[in-house]
Design a protein around this motif. Structure first.
Motif, mmCIF file in Angstrom:
data_model
loop_
_atom_site.group_PDB
_atom_site.id
_atom_site.type_symbol
_atom_site.label_atom_id
_atom_site.label_comp_id
_atom_site.label_asym_id
_atom_site.label_seq_id
_atom_site.Cartn_x
_atom_site.Cartn_y
_atom_site.Cartn_z
ATOM 1 N N PRO B 259 43.240 29.861 55.390
ATOM 2 C CA PRO B 259 44.256 29.251 54.917
ATOM 3 C C PRO B 259 44.800 31.227 55.770
ATOM 4 C CG PRO B 259 42.925 29.342 53.162
ATOM 5 C CD PRO B 259 42.266 29.397 54.433
ATOM 6 N N TRP B 260 44.680 31.572 55.189
ATOM 7 C CA TRP B 260 45.252 33.314 55.743
ATOM 8 C C TRP B 260 45.536 33.319 57.319
ATOM 9 C CZ3 TRP B 260 40.048 33.403 55.790
ATOM 10 C CH2 TRP B 260 39.325 33.011 57.161
ATOM 11 N N ALA B 264 53.523 33.213 58.170
ATOM 12 C CA ALA B 264 54.284 32.345 57.394
ATOM 13 C C ALA B 264 53.900 31.292 55.747
ATOM 14 C CB ALA B 264 55.556 32.219 57.570
ATOM 15 N N VAL B 265 52.929 31.414 55.202
ATOM 16 C CA VAL B 265 53.088 30.576 53.755
ATOM 17 C C VAL B 265 54.136 31.149 53.057
ATOM 18 C CG1 VAL B 265 51.188 30.125 52.318
ATOM 19 C CG2 VAL B 265 50.389 31.306 54.610
#
Lengths: 278, 267
Positions: B259-260, B264-265
């Protein structure tokens, strides 16, 4: 956790002994002496800045204290124990952050306790406490890449301090930041250092930074690095930004500039890292 | 954040052009087949038009043959590719982390690497008594090298400062392998898995054409020998869909496991 805090503030831990230390880097024909015959001691709770020209071996000394580089002569001790390898007792902060990109901020800070086998809720609690201390409350769930350079270094400091190290080793930790963030981070560091008194060696080549932060400034010569001056600073604490314009400050700055201008420290060399040549 | 959003949102007019482009290709194909277009060096005389292909596709969809062919192909990829994943990542870690393992394992692998997997087909038919095993082996060989090499690359290129930091924070060698090396190498490993998946399908279809009894590659080749030309194209489309599906699966898995890495989470 709390037991260790009171340990650090009441007992005098964090005495560093650098005893006739020499360190060689490189292999075979390329080998060279990075520092030669360094000899000084640092008292518990002191904040010492090491200044010197690029490549003078100040980072090398830090790497050896962290246990990442072997000494080729002499002995390094912390509270009387010889440094033999890396330990959470000796936390190191690099110039470029080394946060784990795949871990959220909270998990990065909680890494040390996790390695000690501390349970999840307890280590998250401790991590959140440290994050609050460095002013990053509300950023627990961020990934490192989502933070600015200054915030990344705050996380880095929190991740080291959660282990309540005997000594804190900092290798130009604010060297990659812009001037404004840098001076803000210097004040942040002093505030944290007041709250969690820890013996600190802070390597920099910025004279003003050294004078603003330190109890004591150690000036090193060009390679092979030796101590050419050891100055105890007369400034009280807490330090304010105005300090940098006071006559005493300016006078000391000029004196150190002169020291660093001496012919044998004129040649500029490639920067060394706490992990060796690169 | 805003930049990422505008980059992700393509205006409707562009989608219209994209859709029209596909429609145009199908229309041109229909025209070329219907007119038996021949340019001398290439001819559409034996190419069935899309309408015929569609009919054949519907027939195949309704027959139990589809499941049998697709099923056996999927099984072979699952077995061969699965073995390559386990062995490839295992070998890759060993080679990337240990000098001894690298000296022991790398030389034979480097010698075998330049041989295209398809060139293994005759030998593998000789080695394995069952044609099933030989096809699985080809699929395995096709995926193995990209997975090993990308794993080695990922493991060997871990930022050593991260490892140093982890040691300074009290990380043991096992913990560093699990917490630093594995996630650090993950992007590279997933790249290897994606490349391996592609070569795996490629090798499988080829192997099935040569020695299969069932399987979507065999179906396509059989259609050619039986002169069911529309079925050739149906077979090709099914192969394409299976390849697309498996690469989608890998991309999704990659996003879920890393997920990293998503740009731009939400802040």
């Amino acid at each position: 956790m709390n037991i260790r805090i009171s340990d650090a503030s009441t007992r005098s831990v964090g005495r560093i002994g650098i005893e006739r230390v020499s360190i060689s880097l490189g292999d075979g024909a390329d080998a060279f002496e990075a520092v030669r015959d360094l000899h000084f001691a640092i008292g518990p709770g002191e904040l010492v800045c090491v200044l010197g020209p690029s490549g003078c071996g100040k980072s090398t000394l830090l790497g050896a204290l962290a246990g990442h580089l072997p000494v080729t002569g002499g002995r390094l001790t912390v509270d009387g124990q010889t440094v033999l390898g890396p330990s959470p007792d000796r936390g190191i902060v690099f110039q470029q952050h080394t946060l784990f990109p795949w871990k959220r901020v909270r998990d990065n800070v909680a890494f040390g306790p996790k390695m000690r086998g501390v349970g999840k809720s307890e280590r998250y609690h401790a991590a959140d406490e440290l994050l609050r201390l460095v002013g990053l409350e509300g950023f627990e769930h961020f990934y490192p890449s989502q933070l600015s350079g200054g915030m990344q270094q705050r996380v880095e400091i929190a991740r080291v301090l959660i282990n309540r190290p005997r000594v804190l080793l900092m290798d130009e930790p604010f060297g990659a930041l812009d001037a404004q963030t840098r001076s803000m981070m210097q004040e942040v560091l002093l505030e944290i250092w007041t709250r969690i008194p820890t013996t600190t060696i802070f390597v920099t080549h910025d004279i003003e930074e050294a004078l603003f932060l330190a109890d004591r400034v150690v000036v090193m010569s060009a390679r092979p690095g030796r101590v050419i001056e050891d100055i105890r600073l007369p400034f009280g604490r807490p330090r304010r930004a105005e300090l940098v314009t006071e006559p005493d400050f300016v006078r000391l700055k000029r004196r150190i500039l002169d020291l660093l201008k001496q012919p044998d420290s004129a040649k500029s060399l490639a920067r060394l890292s706490p992990l060796g040549i690169r | 954040m805003t930049a990422a959003r505008t980059a992700g949102q393509v205006p409707r007019s562009r989608w219209l052009v994209r859709g029209l482009s596909i429609v145009a290709c199908i229309v041109l194909w229909q025209l070329a087949s219907a007119q038996h277009l021949s340019l001398g060096f290439v001819t559409f005389r034996n190419v069935p038009p899309p309408t015929e292909v569609l009919q054949s596709a519907i027939v195949l969809l309704k027959s139990p043959k589809l499941l049998a062919h697709v099923g056996s192909s999927l099984w072979r990829v699952f077995a061969g590719y699965g073995a390559a994943v386990l062995l490839g990542i295992g070998f890759g870690f060993a080679i990337g982390r240990s000098r001894a393992a690298s000296d022991l394992l790398l030389p034979p692998l480097e010698l075998l690497r330049p041989i295209p997997a398809v060139a293994w087909i005759p030998l593998s038919i000789l080695i394995f008594p069952s044609s099933e095993m030989s096809m699985i082996f080809i699929t395995f060989i096709g995926a193995l090298f990209p997975i090993i090499l990308n794993t080695v690359h990922g493991v060997a290129n871990i930022d050593r400062r991260l490892v140093a930091s982890a040691r300074s924070l009290g990380g043991t060698p096992t913990a560093i392998l699990r917490e630093i090396v594995l996630p650090g190498a993950a992007p590279s490993i997933v790249t290897g898995l994606a490349i391996g998946m592609g070569t795996s399908w490629f090798c499988l279809v080829t192997a099935e054409m040569i020695s299969g009894q069932f399987g979507i590659g065999y179906y396509t080749w059989e259609a050619y020998t039986l002169q069911n030309y529309a079925d050739i194209i149906v077979g090709m489309l099914v192969i394409g869909l299976l390849g697309m599906g498996s690469s989608w699966l890998l991309t999704t898995l990659g996003q879920y496991l890393m997920p990293w890495r998503q740009p731009a989470v939400a802040r």
